[in-house]
Design a protein around this motif. Structure first.
Motif, PDB file in Angstrom:
ATOM      1  N   LYS A 164       3.044 -28.901 -57.222  1.00 36.46           N
ATOM      2  CA  LYS A 164       2.750 -29.665 -58.434  1.00 36.46           C
ATOM      3  C   LYS A 164       2.299 -31.076 -58.086  1.00 36.46           C
ATOM      4  O   LYS A 164       2.917 -31.768 -57.281  1.00 36.46           O
ATOM      5  N   GLY A 165       1.185 -31.490 -58.686  1.00 35.68           N
ATOM      6  CA  GLY A 165       0.669 -32.834 -58.459  1.00 35.68           C
ATOM      7  C   GLY A 165      -0.335 -32.942 -57.335  1.00 35.68           C
ATOM      8  O   GLY A 165      -0.906 -34.011 -57.110  1.00 35.68           O
ATOM      9  N   ILE A 166      -0.571 -31.854 -56.617  1.00 33.79           N
ATOM     10  CA  ILE A 166      -1.517 -31.890 -55.506  1.00 33.79           C
ATOM     11  C   ILE A 166      -2.921 -31.566 -56.015  1.00 33.79           C
ATOM     12  O   ILE A 166      -3.163 -30.512 -56.610  1.00 33.79           O
ATOM     13  N   ALA A 167      -3.842 -32.475 -55.785  1.00 37.24           N
ATOM     14  CA  ALA A 167      -5.204 -32.354 -56.309  1.00 37.24           C
ATOM     15  C   ALA A 167      -5.859 -31.048 -55.898  1.00 37.24           C
ATOM     16  O   ALA A 167      -5.777 -30.635 -54.739  1.00 37.24           O
ATOM     17  N   MET A 199       6.068 -25.538 -47.888  1.00 41.99           N
ATOM     18  CA  MET A 199       5.403 -26.619 -48.599  1.00 41.99           C
ATOM     19  C   MET A 199       6.142 -27.933 -48.362  1.00 41.99           C
ATOM     20  O   MET A 199       5.520 -28.984 -48.184  1.00 41.99           O
ATOM     21  N   SER A 200       7.476 -27.878 -48.335  1.00 41.18           N
ATOM     22  CA  SER A 200       8.278 -29.088 -48.114  1.00 41.18           C
ATOM     23  C   SER A 200       7.900 -29.763 -46.804  1.00 41.18           C
ATOM     24  O   SER A 200       7.741 -30.986 -46.736  1.00 41.18           O
ATOM     25  N   SER A 233       2.546 -21.302 -54.509  1.00 47.90           N
ATOM     26  CA  SER A 233       3.202 -21.411 -53.204  1.00 47.90           C
ATOM     27  C   SER A 233       4.465 -22.260 -53.325  1.00 47.90           C
ATOM     28  O   SER A 233       4.441 -23.358 -53.883  1.00 47.90           O
ATOM     29  N   ARG A 234       5.571 -21.735 -52.808  1.00 53.52           N
ATOM     30  CA  ARG A 234       6.837 -22.455 -52.892  1.00 53.52           C
ATOM     31  C   ARG A 234       7.645 -22.240 -51.615  1.00 53.52           C
ATOM     32  O   ARG A 234       7.401 -21.310 -50.860  1.00 53.52           O
ATOM     33  N   ASN A 237       8.614 -36.131 -58.350  1.00 54.10           N
ATOM     34  CA  ASN A 237       7.192 -36.141 -58.001  1.00 54.10           C
ATOM     35  C   ASN A 237       7.013 -35.891 -56.509  1.00 54.10           C
ATOM     36  O   ASN A 237       7.972 -35.915 -55.732  1.00 54.10           O
ATOM     37  N   TYR A 238       5.762 -35.648 -56.123  1.00 51.64           N
ATOM     38  CA  TYR A 238       5.467 -35.215 -54.761  1.00 51.64           C
ATOM     39  C   TYR A 238       5.668 -36.306 -53.711  1.00 51.64           C
ATOM     40  O   TYR A 238       5.705 -36.003 -52.506  1.00 51.64           O
ATOM     41  N   LYS A 239       5.814 -37.547 -54.115  1.00 53.76           N
ATOM     42  CA  LYS A 239       5.963 -38.627 -53.154  1.00 53.76           C
ATOM     43  C   LYS A 239       7.404 -38.800 -52.681  1.00 53.76           C
ATOM     44  O   LYS A 239       7.659 -39.501 -51.705  1.00 53.76           O
ATOM     45  N   GLN A 240       8.331 -38.158 -53.349  1.00 50.53           N
ATOM     46  CA  GLN A 240       9.737 -38.357 -53.041  1.00 50.53           C
ATOM     47  C   GLN A 240      10.236 -37.409 -51.953  1.00 50.53           C
ATOM     48  O   GLN A 240       9.744 -36.282 -51.829  1.00 50.53           O
TER      49      GLN A 240
END
Length: 231
Positions: free
Chosen positions: A176-179, A195-196, A190-191, A158-161
């Motif tokens: 993924k998971g971003i509102a 993004m990281s 976008s990858r 998930n995006y929090k990790q």
């Protein structure tokens, strides 16, 4: 609500007309090479690529107590002149950011010296510098320079990790998971390390709500300690 963390996003500009970003972008400017061959500044440069907008939306999703300085230096192909990048960085301190975010970089070693001057100024002013490493793994700047929080991509549930390995933070490489971001196909797809890096700036903003005036080394240590507490 805590204090607003000010983040200068050096990128392709932020389209403040999308969703509620107008509530977060407090100033927009841009730098380019004019017809005479000189670096010029304009607050009228169009956003020709939504790359910077995607970056801002990720940061805001992680930490909502932010305000953005949108600094447009990239064209529709996400390219710029290294001189423009160095000059934009030298000017952005005037806006008193807490974080300067760069989902970009250069492979050209000739820009190391001017970038080191920027790093020195950032350290003096307690401004954190976050930069994405080059996607192919080649040594890129400023991500590989001391005093910069460099970020590479990783695979997470998930995006929090996020994680930390060999001097670099690793964070999700997608959106993924971003509102709301999934509603715009260009941003949805976008990858990469760009993004990281945005996720790490978001986590840093959350930390800055609790702490003030710490160095890049302090920020790295706190992020790592926060990571260990979650494990």
């Amino acid at each position: 609500m805590g204090r607003k963390i000010r983040i200068a996003v050096i990128d392709s500009g932020i389209n403040a007309g999308l969703f509620d970003l107008n509530e977060y972008v407090i100033h927009s400017t841009g730098f380019y090479i004019n017809s005479q061959g000189y670096i010029a500044e304009s607050n009228m440069l169009p956003v020709r690529n939504l790359h910077g907008t995607a970056v801002a939306m990720i940061i805001r999703h992680i930490c909502s107590d932010v305000e953005f300085i949108s600094v447009n230096v990239l064209d529709e192909n996400l390219s710029t002149d290294g001189r423009v990048l160095a000059y934009a960085l030298s000017q952005v301190f005037d806006y008193r950011p807490d974080i300067i975010h760069m989902s970009l970089g250069t492979l050209k070693r000739r820009y190391i010296f001017p970038l080191k001057k920027i790093i020195k100024e950032a350290k003096k002013l307690n401004v954190l510098l976050v930069a994405a490493a080059e996607n192919s793994g080649k040594t890129s700047y400023p991500a590989y320079l001391n005093g910069v929080i460099g970020v590479k991509s990783g695979f997470f549930e998930n995006y929090k990790q996020y994680s930390y390995k060999k001097g670099f933070f690793l964070a999700p490489d997608g959106t993924k998971g971003i509102a709301h971001i999934q509603e715009v196909p260009v941003m949805k797809n976008s990858r990469g390390t760009s993004m990281s890096a945005a996720y790490i700036s978001g986590h840093l903003a959350e930390i800055l709500k609790k702490y003030k005036n710490f160095s890049a080394n302090d920020a790295t240590r706190i992020l790592i300690n926060t990571l260990k507490q979650k494990e």
